[in-house]
Write an enzyme that holds these catalytic residues in place. Structure first.
Site, short mmCIF file in Angstrom:
data_model
loop_
_atom_site.label_atom_id
_atom_site.label_comp_id
_atom_site.label_asym_id
_atom_site.label_seq_id
_atom_site.Cartn_x
_atom_site.Cartn_y
_atom_site.Cartn_z
N ASP A 183 -8.73 -5.33 -5.81
CA ASP A 183 -8.23 -4.33 -4.86
C ASP A 183 -8.25 -2.96 -5.52
O ASP A 183 -7.72 -2.79 -6.63
CB ASP A 183 -6.80 -4.69 -4.44
CG ASP A 183 -6.25 -3.76 -3.37
OD1 ASP A 183 -7.02 -2.89 -2.88
OD2 ASP A 183 -5.07 -3.90 -3.02
N HIS B 256 -7.67 -5.79 0.32
CA HIS B 256 -6.44 -5.00 0.26
C HIS B 256 -5.38 -5.49 1.25
O HIS B 256 -4.21 -5.13 1.13
CB HIS B 256 -6.78 -3.53 0.54
CG HIS B 256 -5.61 -2.61 0.50
ND1 HIS B 256 -4.77 -2.51 -0.60
CD2 HIS B 256 -5.12 -1.74 1.41
CE1 HIS B 256 -3.82 -1.63 -0.35
NE2 HIS B 256 -4.01 -1.15 0.86
N SER C 234 0.84 -1.20 0.00
CA SER C 234 0.00 0.00 0.00
C SER C 234 0.88 1.25 0.00
O SER C 234 1.78 1.35 -0.84
CB SER C 234 -0.93 -0.06 1.22
OG SER C 234 -1.98 0.86 1.09
#
Lengths: 501, 501
Positions: A362, A417, A306
């Site tokens: 995602d 995610h 991320s």
């Protein structure tokens, strides 16, 4: 029908990854593919079909129904008995000597023909680096009632031991801290307590280096930088559309928020008198000098999930500028786009090898370009305006949550995610056309550590990764109290400086 | 100004609680009150004012602002230092001999003049019984991934030891199980697992009896029945308005749902071949016979929170019908209304002594009459139609969340209804006009076991009562697995029968 494929190896030479052993490596790589059973009985859609489908999926994520074929691939009750049968088996593939093929595994040929089907040794290494990225979450103090909220729970010497990661054969040499001069909503974890270890900074990752045994196996001294991300992709992504800032002296520009976290420093802080950038570059330089003097081959592998994946790219850019001959690769998980097309081109030009692991469902890898509003549980498609501004860098390993028979159906954006979901899907991935690997070895239970993604029949409770009584203990009077943190694990700027090799 | 009050003791004689020692008791009770400092400097509103205010509060609970006076009573930073200073002190008031005044403590004179101000020994006993009620939550297996979901985590011999309640000097003699023939939404906790310990029944409470030492202190052999309730008052209350069913041979009627849980049985079940009613009555009879033969004085005290408080009343009614001379008292926490006016009158007539502990801001004691919709986070006032149908029984100890400087402001309905919030407020209660007791000894941290009610500065995380990794453990291969429950704690209908004294 399972058939063996030949590897279409492109002898792509580049400054960082060239090696006299390329041809030998080719043969070894090819040999490994013979072990990979893939299902090529289905016709694969061409690129334009897939693009159209992908946009359509994006806009209809909620009502998307898995195809019958996907359904047939997912036999949950079978998955449950599979998982049960594996309870008494090792959780990792055996370690193989990759000393002669490590350049390919790290993108020497841009991973061409290594991702689909996925080479078993590439998979093994991706999981290793993914677990280094995951460690930044598992060891992070999220407890806002703790005066150490936002720090690492353990000192660097204990980190891998506490998380069961000594098996990878790396030692942590330095912790990294970051702050931001811009207000970026919700990126910084803060304590409710007034007297806290740091008012401005969060623990943002670490530098580690392979030990002698692992270095022999992987054919070089590997310096790893692992950047922490955010588990919850939240409003702070909204900020991203705003501004691109120049990086370096060319046309390259990157998102301002990411750059701020990477570059900010302030003399009035305890942990960011130096920026994250300065901390990491100094440490990489120190390690390089040390091992170069010993005549060792060195590589730099930067990982992150991320936001951590975005920082990994900025870090790789800077490292490539600073050390032109150092082989540098980035292995990122669920990372958003970071910069413009010039940034991508410069990265390419400097031969930074980037493998982006993404999950089709995602949303974060589509950012900026998608604004995801967690509260409203909806998202707006801004593809038209931003997709052509921000560009992804490097090769992509694209996973699909629907491939795993262990995962629940439905749109759990946070769950999809999460890095453990990524690691699970990498572990089971064979190719884009074949079903989940039945001999995947990673513990499936890990997926539910922080989220609710596993089918109920597996009987793994959601979000199970938790301390007994949130760390409270009963004192001799039977009162529930927060124990003091062990002195060796209390962060201290002085301690941080006194590392040794 | 703190002054000592005189106790206006009403020499109320009744069949169950009469005693030759009443006059002596009066003096002792009066003496204790001299220790209670109360603030009587404020004028107390009369009944009609309070009723009007109560209805108004009910309808405007969200916008209700604490009065300046309440605000001044609540000094949170003071509360924090108070809590810190207490960390190294006992959590309970010392045990005093109540052998000669137990009848008064158990409502022999309907608690007249014992509740406002609250007599310290009454408070101590209320907390004891409240902890017996709380135990039914703490030991309940809520884990829907466990095949024992809905059972008690421990066998009856271990229950008090596991929960740290051996200090009260009682032994559990029998577990109680209940089912319902009606569909009552969400009252039954069910396992996701197919092969479960019971398809129909939940562990619903227990019978315990005071040991020799405690019996000497409290002046009689005390049989306790503790009924489990529901932590979340949810849709199932909607059911309550529906039907009143007759109880006994008179006009008494009670809510159908409660009665169904108390009375249902089915020969095809494992744990409810006998109803909860039959189980508890048999056990009380057995214990009475045993201790009567030894010539002992016996009492029956029935406790429960929420739904458990409703079951306590039904149980008390039946016990009073069956054993006309047995002193019976009910101490309930946050219990809803159960029956009509005839039920109340019959209870009164049979001299069942009921002390209802309520919190002004808790909606459940207003039920039926209020339908609280958890999902919509609003409630509808049905006072006009139902308040005059359902009646509360007995005396009331009315608490106020705003009295405690340790509790957060705001409308946390679940938090306010929770039994630990009740116990905290009882522990700090002095009188309706004075502030929270500064020498309250109970551990404040307990309030946040399942809810988020404590002010942040106390640094007690919300909902902290949790197992390490939700009970998962890492096996020798590093896989996270659910350990088997220890055989001694696996429920078994046969085991349940083989109890001994």
């Amino acid at each position: 029908m399972a058939v063996a494929t030949t590897v279409n190896y492109v002898n792509h030479r580049c400054q960082r990854f060239s090696s006299a052993n390329d041809n030998k490596n080719l043969r070894r790589v090819t040999a490994y593919f013979n072990d990979v059973a893939i299902n090529d009985g289905d016709k694969r859609p061409n690129k334009s079909t897939r693009l159209a489908k992908s946009i359509s999926n994006l806009l209809h994520l909620y009502i998307e129904k898995p195809s019958l074929r996907n359904f047939l691939q997912r036999d949950e009750s079978d998955a449950v008995s599979q998982a049960e049968a594996k309870l008494e088996t090792p959780t990792m593939s055996p370690k193989e000597d990759i000393s002669r093929i490590w350049r390919d595994i790290h993108g020497g040929s841009d991973w061409e023909s290594l991702l689909d089907p996925l080479h078993p040794l590439v998979r093994r290494e991706i999981i290793k680096y993914g677990e280094f990225a995951q460690a930044t979450y598992d060891a992070f103090d999220f407890d806002s009632f703790s005066e150490y909220c936002g720090s690492c729970l353990f000192n660097r010497r204990k980190l891998f031991e506490k998380l069961g990661l000594t098996k990878h054969g790396y030692d942590v040499s330095k912790y990294l801290y970051a702050m931001s001069q811009f207000e970026i909503p919700r990126w910084l974890e803060k304590s409710y307590v007034t007297d806290t270890w740091s008012k401005d900074s969060n623990w943002m990752g670490y530098v580690a280096v392979s030990d002698d045994v692992e270095s022999r196996r992987i054919g070089r001294r590997d310096i790893v930088v692992s950047w922490r991300g955010t588990v919850l992709p939240s409003e702070w992504y909204e900020d991203m559309q705003q501004d691109l800032e120049p990086l370096g002296h060319g046309e390259a520009k990157v998102e301002r928020g990411f750059l701020s976290i990477y570059k900010s420093k302030s003399i009035s802080t305890r942990y960011n008198k130096k920026s994250a950038s300065e901390q990491v570059m100094e440490e990489v330089k120190r390690l390089m000098t040390f091992y170069k003097e010993k005549g060792e081959q060195i590589s730099l592998t930067i990982t992150g999930h991320s936001l951590g994946g975005a920082l990994a790219l900025l870090n790789a850019y800077e490292a490539a500028m600073t050390f032109p001959t150092l082989p540098i690769s980035v292995i990122s998980f669920g990372a958003p786009r970071v910069g413009n097309i010039a940034f991508r081109d410069e990265m390419h030009h400097m031969s930074v090898k980037t493998l982006r692991v993404t999950i089709k469902q995602d949303l974060v890898p589509r950012m900026p370009g998608i604004v995801f509003n967690e509260t409203l549980q909806k998202f707006d498609d801004l593809t038209g305006t931003l997709e052509w501004v921000y560009h992804h860098v490097g090769a992509e390993l694209k996973l699909d949550v629907r491939a795993s028979p262990f995962l629940k159906r439905g749109s759990n954006f946070i769950g999809i995610h999460h890095p453990e979901t990524y690691l699970h899907l990498v572990d089971g991935y064979v190719s884009s056309t074949s079903s989940f690997r039945s001999d995947a070895k990673r513990d499936v239970a890990l997926v539910n550590k922080y989220v609710d993604m596993l089918v109920n029949d597996l009987r793994i409770p959601p979000c199970w990764y938790q301390l007994s009584n949130k760390g409270l203990v009963s004192n001799k009077f039977g009162r529930w109290v927060r124990p003091k943190r062990e002195p060796e694990n209390i962060p201290s700027p002085i301690q941080e400086e006194s590392y040794d090799l």
